[in-house]
Design a protein around this motif. Structure first.
Motif, short mmCIF file in Angstrom:
data_model
loop_
_atom_site.label_atom_id
_atom_site.label_comp_id
_atom_site.label_asym_id
_atom_site.label_seq_id
_atom_site.Cartn_x
_atom_site.Cartn_y
_atom_site.Cartn_z
N UNK A 340 14.85 46.58 2.52
CA UNK A 340 15.12 45.26 1.95
C UNK A 340 16.24 44.50 2.65
N UNK A 341 17.18 45.19 3.26
CA UNK A 341 18.32 44.48 3.82
C UNK A 341 18.19 44.23 5.33
N UNK A 342 16.97 44.44 5.85
CA UNK A 342 16.79 44.27 7.30
C UNK A 342 17.23 42.90 7.79
N UNK A 343 16.99 41.89 7.00
CA UNK A 343 17.25 40.54 7.48
C UNK A 343 18.69 40.07 7.29
N UNK B 8 4.40 41.64 16.53
CA UNK B 8 5.53 41.20 15.72
C UNK B 8 5.08 40.88 14.30
N UNK B 9 4.00 40.13 14.25
CA UNK B 9 3.52 39.68 12.97
C UNK B 9 3.09 40.86 12.11
N UNK B 10 2.41 41.80 12.78
CA UNK B 10 1.96 42.96 12.02
C UNK B 10 3.13 43.74 11.46
N UNK B 11 4.15 43.93 12.32
CA UNK B 11 5.27 44.74 11.86
C UNK B 11 6.06 44.02 10.78
N UNK B 12 6.22 42.72 10.95
CA UNK B 12 6.92 41.94 9.94
C UNK B 12 6.21 42.06 8.60
N UNK B 13 4.91 42.09 8.67
CA UNK B 13 4.16 42.05 7.42
C UNK B 13 4.40 43.30 6.58
N UNK B 14 4.70 44.43 7.26
CA UNK B 14 4.96 45.64 6.49
C UNK B 14 6.23 45.47 5.66
N UNK B 15 7.25 44.88 6.32
CA UNK B 15 8.49 44.63 5.57
C UNK B 15 8.25 43.59 4.48
N UNK B 16 7.51 42.55 4.85
CA UNK B 16 7.24 41.50 3.86
C UNK B 16 6.48 42.05 2.67
N UNK B 17 5.55 42.93 2.97
CA UNK B 17 4.77 43.54 1.91
C UNK B 17 5.67 44.26 0.94
N UNK B 18 6.59 45.01 1.52
CA UNK B 18 7.54 45.78 0.72
C UNK B 18 8.35 44.83 -0.15
N UNK B 19 8.84 43.75 0.47
CA UNK B 19 9.69 42.82 -0.27
C UNK B 19 8.90 42.13 -1.38
N UNK B 20 7.64 41.78 -1.07
CA UNK B 20 6.82 41.16 -2.11
C UNK B 20 6.57 42.11 -3.27
N UNK B 21 6.30 43.38 -2.91
CA UNK B 21 6.09 44.38 -3.95
C UNK B 21 7.33 44.49 -4.83
N UNK B 22 8.48 44.45 -4.18
CA UNK B 22 9.76 44.54 -4.87
C UNK B 22 9.91 43.36 -5.84
N UNK B 24 7.58 41.44 -7.10
CA UNK B 24 6.61 41.49 -8.20
C UNK B 24 7.04 42.54 -9.22
N UNK B 25 7.53 43.68 -8.69
CA UNK B 25 7.97 44.73 -9.61
C UNK B 25 9.08 44.23 -10.51
N UNK B 26 10.04 43.51 -9.90
CA UNK B 26 11.17 43.00 -10.70
C UNK B 26 10.66 42.04 -11.76
N UNK B 27 9.75 41.13 -11.36
CA UNK B 27 9.25 40.14 -12.32
C UNK B 27 8.49 40.84 -13.45
N UNK B 28 7.67 41.83 -13.08
CA UNK B 28 6.91 42.55 -14.11
C UNK B 28 7.85 43.24 -15.09
N UNK B 29 8.89 43.90 -14.52
CA UNK B 29 9.84 44.61 -15.37
C UNK B 29 10.51 43.63 -16.33
N UNK B 30 10.93 42.48 -15.79
CA UNK B 30 11.63 41.50 -16.62
C UNK B 30 10.71 41.01 -17.73
N UNK B 31 9.46 40.65 -17.40
CA UNK B 31 8.54 40.12 -18.41
C UNK B 31 8.22 41.19 -19.45
N UNK B 32 7.94 42.39 -18.96
CA UNK B 32 7.60 43.51 -19.82
C UNK B 32 8.73 43.75 -20.83
N UNK B 33 9.96 43.84 -20.29
CA UNK B 33 11.12 44.12 -21.14
C UNK B 33 11.33 43.01 -22.15
N UNK B 34 11.27 41.77 -21.69
CA UNK B 34 11.50 40.64 -22.59
C UNK B 34 10.47 40.63 -23.70
#
Lengths: 576, 356
Positions: A340-343, B8-22, B24-34
């Motif tokens: 997460x902190x790569x950037x 470059x694009x392919x490798x970036x997307x793996x990180x982006x995927x991770x960040x997007x998952x993160x 979404x997970x945070x949003x789900x947790x917040x909505x679920x908890x609320x």
């Protein structure tokens, strides 16, 4: 004082210096150092550490006067030195004076009658105050005069006096080392009184070290030349001999010095391991991780869960079986927290990682994860490492385990630095965008740095867990991250021997001076600031960088030293 | 060329995927908890109002401290790690005045004057500490590489903590209470703690004052000029050294005021009290966009609110035991998420990638 200092008259400067040193004296007294140190003698019955501290303040005033005020009229500066010294004494005198009328102690806990008595030499307010002025003037004056003594004589005497101070400071540890057969006991009794050195012991030390230093200065060059004139094979064997001697010294040290010293060395070793880890992140790749304790904690908790015999243990395997899993887990944790902190760059990265470190500590501490991690009660009953059915329980034995891991990790770090990935890291450190343009895969290189750095810290955590026998979340606070960072900077960023030097200086020394633990962090903080102001490149800077910078330096003079720091500064500006 | 870009694009997307998952997970947790909390109906309207006022009062204190971080960062691009200690020094010194006033009975006879006396003592002590800090530790390092002042600040932070421990002792000191501020006031039919009202009003007044100072006065203009471009400001005749010293002084004064307010809410002082509020305030500064004065105020309030409402609103609904133990986790998670997803903060410019 810098530029504007040149325009001030010497008189004003002397007054200013005197006042500043007086305030320093008042500070040292009120913060409690003078009184606490008064309990310890440098030379029994002659001078205590507390008095020595005040004397140093007076001498310091004269020293700065001698440095600042132009030397064209020599006797004037002696007078100015006396003025500054007596002013410092005057400022110091306000303390007992004020204490006589106001109950200072309701605010300043250390403003005790004992302190006031100490400051007035136990002779009442009037006579003691006058004496304080006279002593201050005398100290300021003599300090100016002392600096006139030729270096040839001043240096050995200075070394001798410093040795006396150090020996008396480490008296307790030295006495433990000197306990043993009757002949050695005899030496101990000759040197030490109950507290502080004996008078003959101190004079003996002074003479021996002074003469030794004088001889060394005289013959140093010829010895070095002789060594250089040896044939190549001879030089090689000489170096090997020194290396073997060094290794033997490290191995014998804890046996000679007892288990307390070994314990301290184990801590130094653990911090060295973490230092190597952070050095990969920050020193090589320029990734500023201020939550490094997280990986130490992950290593410790993984080892604890795997090996613990208690109810929370999940695998009950041995220490050695757990090590590969610990390495793997902390490596994974490093990568996971790295993604997460790569950037993020620079001090923002430091803050983000600091956040991660705190989150992990708070989670481990919480009741939420208590069923698995034990909450604030921690995980207990962690077995010691075993070798062939033999338990490594004493600090000395743990020390050898730590040394082995340190050597292995140091070797890995050293080989990594000179490898392809190491050069990639250094390129990233110098300029991320250029490195990317040169075809370095930033993501892989950074994640690898995070992972490898974390795995070193994880090993340290595993050793820590099995040494203490239990892990608690309170052991993994931000202070550890800060310590690791500070030891890297103090040792010299990016330099592998610097890590060892840094952890000896920042972890070893304060642990040995437990007696003054009240002032440990005070001095630690002051030393960090002073270090950054005076020698920001560290005690043992990276050899490559030193060589690069020395190319342009004509000689090794104090001035060159400053220029060195300046040039290095320019190199580093690019870095973060 | 195209091939390289695709890699470059392919490798970036793996990180982006991770960040997007993160994300979404945070949003789900917040909505679920609320949703969980609201459906359980464990908390009443009064609870929420209590949480809100508490959060705003707490946030006001964070905001006041955060101003010091943000102003210094705006000018020197440096994190003044020792700012939490500046805050502590004022509060701790003012304790002795408070105790003396209380013992003489003056405190409860003239509460307003006493409060102002305490404020002025704390503000001037913190101001002095901040200015000395700048003069001795930071000024010589103004052009040093960025790591060096950071380490210096960490060292200074230890030094200050243990200096005050040595001077005033290592125990907790109980701050005397104002009789006027005991109990609560009924505002819009809801009981609200009097201390918190005072803290909220005082901190808002301070912030308005500071904002006017920075925007309307000549020195404020000079401060903004130096923060915009130090060299250009110097060429325009601004005395940069003086402006930086004033910045530290003003930031220190705000921290000192925050110190008194903090001590009135928590009713005790200690030499280590600056550490946690310091980090929280820094988080607020980052949240609002560091270098941005209204941002720091907004960030502080926001962080205070999240901290006081978050555990009940989100964590309780997830079935987590003792959610208040994790309120700092919420604060730090906010910090990390802001740094990752919106380094510019709520109001600020994008700094983390470019200038840092």
């Amino acid at each position: 004082m810098g530029a504007s200092g040149a325009q001030r008259t010497p008189l004003r400067q002397a007054v200013q210096i005197g006042l500043i040193f007086g305030v320093v004296g008042v500070y040292l007294s009120l913060v409690g150092m003078v009184e606490t140190f008064h309990g310890r003698a440098v030379i029994a019955g002659v001078i205590s550490l507390g008095q020595a501290l005040l004397l140093l303040t007076g001498l310091g005033a004269g020293f700065v006067v001698a440095r600042r005020i132009p030397k064209d009229r020599p006797w004037h500066s002696v007078a100015y030195g006396a003025l500054a010294g007596s002013l410092a004494g005057l400022v110091l005198f306000t303390l007992p004076l004020l204490g006589n009328f106001v109950h200072l102690r309701s605010m300043f806990v250390n403003a005790s009658p004992t302190l006031f008595e100490l400051l007035t030499f136990g002779r009442g307010l009037v006579r003691g105050g006058l004496l304080l002025l006279v002593v201050g003037a005398f100290l300021g004056m003599s300090s100016v005069l002392i600096l006139r003594i030729p270096r040839r004589i001043l240096r050995p005497v200075g070394v001798g006096v410093t040795t006396i101070f150090l020996v008396s400071l480490f008296q307790e540890q030295l006495e433990i080392m000197l306990a043993g057969p009757e002949a050695i006991e005899e030496i101990r009794r000759f040197l030490f009184d109950v507290r502080g050195l004996t008078i003959p012991g101190a004079s003996f030390l002074l003479v021996v070290t002074a003469v030794g230093n004088a001889l060394w200065t005289k013959y140093r060059e010829s010895i070095r030349q002789r060594a250089n004139q040896l044939p190549a094979a001879g030089q090689k064997s000489l170096r090997a001999l020194l290396l073997v001697a060094g290794i033997l010294l490290v191995l014998i040290l804890p046996i000679v010095t007892g288990s307390f010293f070994a314990q301290v060395l184990v801590f130094v070793g653990l911090y060295t391991l973490m230092g190597f880890g952070l050095n990969v992140d920050l020193g090589f790749a320029g990734l500023f991780d201020l939550g490094f304790v997280a990986f130490f904690a992950i290593g410790a908790y993984t080892a604890a869960l795997l090996t613990s015999q208690g109810p929370l243990g999940i695998a009950h395997i041995s220490f050695w079986g757990a090590i590969p899993i610990v390495v793997l887990m902390s490596l994974l944790a490093g990568v996971m927290l790295g993604v997460p902190v790569l950037g993020i760059r620079g001090d923002y990265l430091a803050i983000a990682t600091l956040g991660f470190g705190e989150i992990i500590r708070l989670l481990v501490l919480s009741d939420f994860l208590r069923p698995w991690l034990g909450g604030s009660q921690g995980i207990l009953e962690i077995p010691k490492p075993m070798i062939f059915g033999f338990e490594l329980a004493t600090p000395q034995q743990i020390f050898y385990v730590t040394v082995i891991f340190c050597v292995v990790v140091a070797y890995i770090a050293w080989r990594l630095r000179d490898s392809r990935i190491g050069r990639a890291w250094i390129a990233i450190r110098e300029d991320e965008d250029v490195a990317a343009a040169m075809g370095i895969n930033l993501i892989n290189a950074k994640l690898l740095a995070f992972g490898i750095g974390a795995s070193f810290a994880g090993v340290a955590g595993a050793i820590f867990a099995s040494m203490v026998g239990s892990v608690f979340p309170h052991s993994f606070n931000l202070f550890i991250s800060i310590n690791v960072l500070a030891l890297l900077i103090v040792g010299g960023l990016g330099s592998l021997p610097g890590v060892v030097v840094g952890s000896l200086a920042l972890i070893g020394l304060p642990e040995l001076l437990r007696e003054f633990s009240e002032f440990r962090l005070l001095v630690y903080g002051a030393a960090l600031v002073a270090m950054m102001l005076l020698r920001p490149e560290g005690l043992w800077p990276e050899p490559v960088r030193r060589r690069e910078l020395r190319e342009f330096e004509p000689g090794v003079q104090p001035v060159a030293e400053e220029a060195l720091a300046g040039t290095k500064g320019q190199v580093e500006v690019e870095r973060l | 060329m195209i091939a390289i870009q695709r890699i470059w694009w392919q490798r970036l997307s793996f990180v982006n995927l991770f960040l997007w998952a993160f994300r979404i997970a945070v949003i789900v947790v917040v909505i679920w908890g609320t949703a969980g909390t609201l459906m359980a109906g464990k908390y009443q309207r009064e609870h929420w109002i209590f949480f809100t006022v508490f959060g705003l009062a707490q946030g006001g204190i964070y905001a006041l401290i955060a101003l010091g971080y943000t102003m210094v960062y705006g000018i020197l691009r440096m994190i003044n790690f020792a700012h939490g200690e500046v805050f502590m020094s004022g509060a701790y010194t003012a304790y002795f005045a408070a105790a003396a006033l209380y013992n003489s009975g003056y405190l409860n006879r003239h509460p307003l004057i006493s409060f102002l006396i305490l404020l002025s003592i704390a503000m001037s002590v913190s101001m002095g500490v901040a200015v000395l800090l700048e003069r001795i530790a930071y000024r010589p390092l103004r052009y040093a590489p960025r790591l060096v002042p950071l380490i210096t600040a960490i060292g200074a932070s230890f030094f200050l903590q243990y200096t005050f421990r040595g001077l005033y002792g290592s125990g907790f000191k109980a701050y005397p209470e104002f009789d006027v501020l005991k109990g609560d006031w009924i505002i819009f039919g809801v009981p609200v703690l009097r201390t918190q009202v005072l803290v909220l009003v005082a901190s808002v007044l301070m912030m308005v004052g500071l904002y006017t100072f920075v925007m309307r006065t000549k020195i404020g203009t000079a401060m903004r000029a130096v923060s915009e471009d130090m060299d250009a400001a110097a060429l325009m005749g601004v005395n940069v050294d003086r402006v930086i010293a004033i910045t530290f002084a003003v930031g220190g004064a705000m921290a000192g005021a925050a110190g008194v307010l903090y001590a009135m809410v928590f009713k005790q002082v200690h030499f280590f009290m600056g550490f946690v509020p310091g980090i929280k305030a820094f988080t607020s500064a980052v949240l609002g966009g560091i270098g941005n004065i209204p941002g720091a105020m907004l960030g502080g309030m926001f962080l205070g609110l999240i901290e006081s409402i978050g555990p009940a609103l989100i964590l309780d609904g997830l079935g987590i035991v003792a959610p208040y133990q994790l309120k700092d986790v919420i604060a730090f998670t906010m910090l990390v998420m802001v740094l990752i997803f919106r380094p510019s903060g709520i109001l600020g410019e994008r700094l983390a990638v470019k200038k840092a």
